[in-house]
Design a protein around this motif. Structure first.
Motif, mmCIF file in Angstrom:
data_model
loop_
_atom_site.group_PDB
_atom_site.id
_atom_site.type_symbol
_atom_site.label_atom_id
_atom_site.label_comp_id
_atom_site.label_asym_id
_atom_site.label_seq_id
_atom_site.Cartn_x
_atom_site.Cartn_y
_atom_site.Cartn_z
ATOM 1 N N GLY A 1 16.179 10.542 -5.245
ATOM 2 C CA GLY A 1 16.603 9.135 -4.973
ATOM 3 C C GLY A 1 15.453 8.763 -4.075
ATOM 4 O O GLY A 1 14.535 9.378 -3.808
ATOM 5 N N ALA A 2 15.629 7.376 -3.681
ATOM 6 C CA ALA A 2 14.833 6.626 -2.620
ATOM 7 C C ALA A 2 15.643 5.791 -1.840
ATOM 8 O O ALA A 2 16.784 5.567 -1.854
ATOM 9 C CB ALA A 2 13.736 6.071 -3.547
ATOM 10 N N PHE A 3 14.807 5.237 -1.000
ATOM 11 C CA PHE A 3 15.468 4.112 -0.122
ATOM 12 C C PHE A 3 14.546 2.963 0.274
ATOM 13 O O PHE A 3 13.221 3.134 0.508
ATOM 14 C CB PHE A 3 16.097 4.646 1.269
ATOM 15 N N ALA B 1 6.211 7.557 0.228
ATOM 16 C CA ALA B 1 6.897 8.615 -0.581
ATOM 17 C C ALA B 1 6.445 9.908 0.041
ATOM 18 O O ALA B 1 7.343 10.856 -0.037
ATOM 19 C CB ALA B 1 6.536 8.305 -2.125
ATOM 20 N N HIS B 2 5.052 10.231 0.308
ATOM 21 C CA HIS B 2 4.655 11.357 0.391
ATOM 22 C C HIS B 2 4.334 11.549 1.864
ATOM 23 O O HIS B 2 4.073 12.830 2.275
ATOM 24 C CB HIS B 2 3.448 11.752 -0.348
ATOM 25 N N SER C 1 0.820 -1.376 0.130
ATOM 26 C CA SER C 1 0.122 -0.054 0.011
ATOM 27 C C SER C 1 0.802 1.178 0.104
ATOM 28 O O SER C 1 2.159 0.960 0.507
ATOM 29 C CB SER C 1 -0.930 0.031 1.090
ATOM 30 N N ASP C 2 0.447 2.292 -0.604
ATOM 31 C CA ASP C 2 0.872 3.369 -0.404
ATOM 32 C C ASP C 2 0.716 4.074 1.037
ATOM 33 O O ASP C 2 -0.223 3.530 1.686
ATOM 34 C CB ASP C 2 0.224 4.703 -1.266
ATOM 35 N N GLY C 3 1.482 4.887 1.600
ATOM 36 C CA GLY C 3 1.518 5.403 2.858
ATOM 37 C C GLY C 3 0.546 6.579 2.851
ATOM 38 O O GLY C 3 -0.755 6.671 3.478
ATOM 39 N N VAL C 4 0.897 7.601 2.166
ATOM 40 C CA VAL C 4 0.028 8.692 1.697
ATOM 41 C C VAL C 4 -0.230 8.500 0.087
ATOM 42 O O VAL C 4 0.656 8.501 -0.613
ATOM 43 C CB VAL C 4 0.619 10.047 2.217
ATOM 44 N N GLY D 1 10.712 4.889 0.929
ATOM 45 C CA GLY D 1 10.613 6.354 1.133
ATOM 46 C C GLY D 1 11.314 7.000 -0.099
ATOM 47 O O GLY D 1 12.629 6.418 -0.596
ATOM 48 N N THR D 2 11.137 8.244 -0.484
ATOM 49 C CA THR D 2 11.664 9.003 -1.459
ATOM 50 C C THR D 2 12.258 9.986 -0.765
ATOM 51 O O THR D 2 11.913 10.538 0.251
ATOM 52 C CB THR D 2 10.780 9.446 -2.534
ATOM 53 N N LEU D 3 13.415 10.717 -1.661
ATOM 54 C CA LEU D 3 14.090 11.721 -1.236
ATOM 55 C C LEU D 3 13.708 12.725 -1.893
ATOM 56 O O LEU D 3 14.464 13.959 -1.660
ATOM 57 C CB LEU D 3 15.540 11.161 -1.087
#
Length: 385
Positions: free
Chosen positions: A235-237, A197-198, A165-168, A225-227
């Motif tokens: 970027g992301a992690f 991400a959001h 699932s997306d978080g936000v 998560g995205t940066l």
């Protein structure tokens, strides 16, 4: 180009234009108020972050020069991964070059045809594409409906089940019910993956997101998560326990076969992360902006959603109307995203307004006045129709 290919491209273009869904790029101008981007805390414009990026480039060079597994994993990358793991309360973290690559890489590395993936119906495109790439059996449950999810999980006979699932949610601004998702996943012996991400930088304890340090990795084993949003860089992690991260290093193709993140970006992200953790006043100002906008928008009778996040969609329904409002706002020096299908479901075209800590009350008042003008002119058009 052959005639057949020219005809194919022309047909696709004509169809998308006729349905009001043709996309065009706009060159961002410095004199335009941006209510379309995802720089929620204004850190992309923070001079401390810019200077950290410049210093990183002077120290490490413009690029990493190779993939992480060859010679591109530098000490600044290692420091950032450690900082992200600590921030999110996880054992390890792994950097990816983009959020899209992170989601594809996780799902491709974990899932196969003997895996069942269960996704929220409104998940981001990268999650949908990642599931398809993995070859897993994929089902989509009703948006934020854990009863529907539980029913689907109960009928699955797969030994390896993954709930995603997306978080936000990026187009609606609402937040996943992490507690219910975690409970159902644990009861049905499924792993839970949250793409926050959001939410990173905006929500949760110390800004660590809706599924960060408030939740154990036993409850949310896979956190993405995205940066390039609230942290203002790129970027992301992926964060999780050591076994997950080591598996991704070995099997995630979008991690293995791409050049590492530019070290200057990693240096800038370290500075942005320190600001997020040490200066909560940016989140406080953002939340005040959200509350102010929502109160004024309700007073104007604008069609607000239930979002309490920086993403404030105004669902107009009609795609032509959505484009007219966006164009009118642009003439008034305000940029707002006009979101149409297939990004959102049919009949749910919208203006996607995003708020930032950099916005002042004057900025928001300008936006509200412009929206009221669109509303009045739209009513006049309906009267004369």
């Amino acid at each position: 180009m052959s005639k057949a290919w020219r005809e194919r491209l022309a047909e696709a273009r004509t169809h998308r234009q006729q349905t009001q869904r043709w996309r065009t790029r706009q060159v961002a101008k410095s004199n335009t108020l941006d209510f379309a981007g995802n720089d929620y805390l204004g850190l992309a414009q923070d001079p401390r972050v810019s200077e950290a990026q410049a210093a990183g480039a002077r120290l490490y060079g413009a690029g990493a020069g190779a993939s992480h597994l060859v010679s591109g994993h530098l000490e600044v990358h290692e420091a950032l991964e450690e900082a992200l793991a600590e921030w999110t309360g996880r054992e390890r973290a792994l950097l990816f070059s983009t959020g899209y690559m992170a989601n594809l890489g996780v799902l491709q590395a974990l899932a196969d045809r003997d895996t069942a993936i269960f996704q929220d119906r409104l998940n981001h495109a990268s999650l949908i594409d990642g599931a398809a790439l993995s070859g897993a059996r994929s089902r989509r449950f009703h948006h934020r409906d854990t009863h529907d999810l539980d029913s689907l999980l109960a009928r699955s006979e797969c030994a390896h089940k993954l709930v995603v699932s997306d978080g936000v949610f990026s187009m609606d601004g609402d937040v996943a019910d992490i507690a219910s998702l975690a409970q159902v996943s644990q009861q049905r012996n499924a792993w839970l993956m949250i793409d926050d991400a959001h939410g990173m930088g905006v929500l949760g304890n110390n800004g660590s997101g809706c599924a960060g340090s408030d939740w154990e990795d036993t409850e949310v084993p896979i956190l993405v998560g995205t940066l390039g949003k609230a942290l203002g860089t790129a970027g992301a992690f992926v964060a999780g326990d050591a076994a997950l991260i080591e598996h991704l290093i070995q099997f995630s193709r979008s991690y293995i076969y791409t050049t590492a993140q530019p070290p200057a970006i990693a240096a800038a992200t370290l500075k942005a992360l320190a600001i997020v953790q040490g200066e909560p006043e940016h989140r406080d100002h953002l939340n005040a902006n959200i509350a102010y906008f929502r109160q004024a928008a309700r007073h104007l009778g604008l069609p607000l959603s239930a979002s309490e996040t920086p993403i404030q969609p105004l669902v107009l329904g009609d795609e032509a109307r959505t484009l007219r409002w966006a164009a009118q706002l642009q003439t008034l020096g305000i940029h707002v995203g006009a979101i149409r299908p297939p990004t959102v479901p049919n009949g749910e075209a919208r203006l996607r307004i995003t708020l930032s800590a950099r916005h002042t009350r004057d900025h928001i008042d300008r936006l509200l006045e412009a929206l009221a003008k669109c509303q009045r002119e739209g009513a006049v058009c309906l009267t004369h129709a």
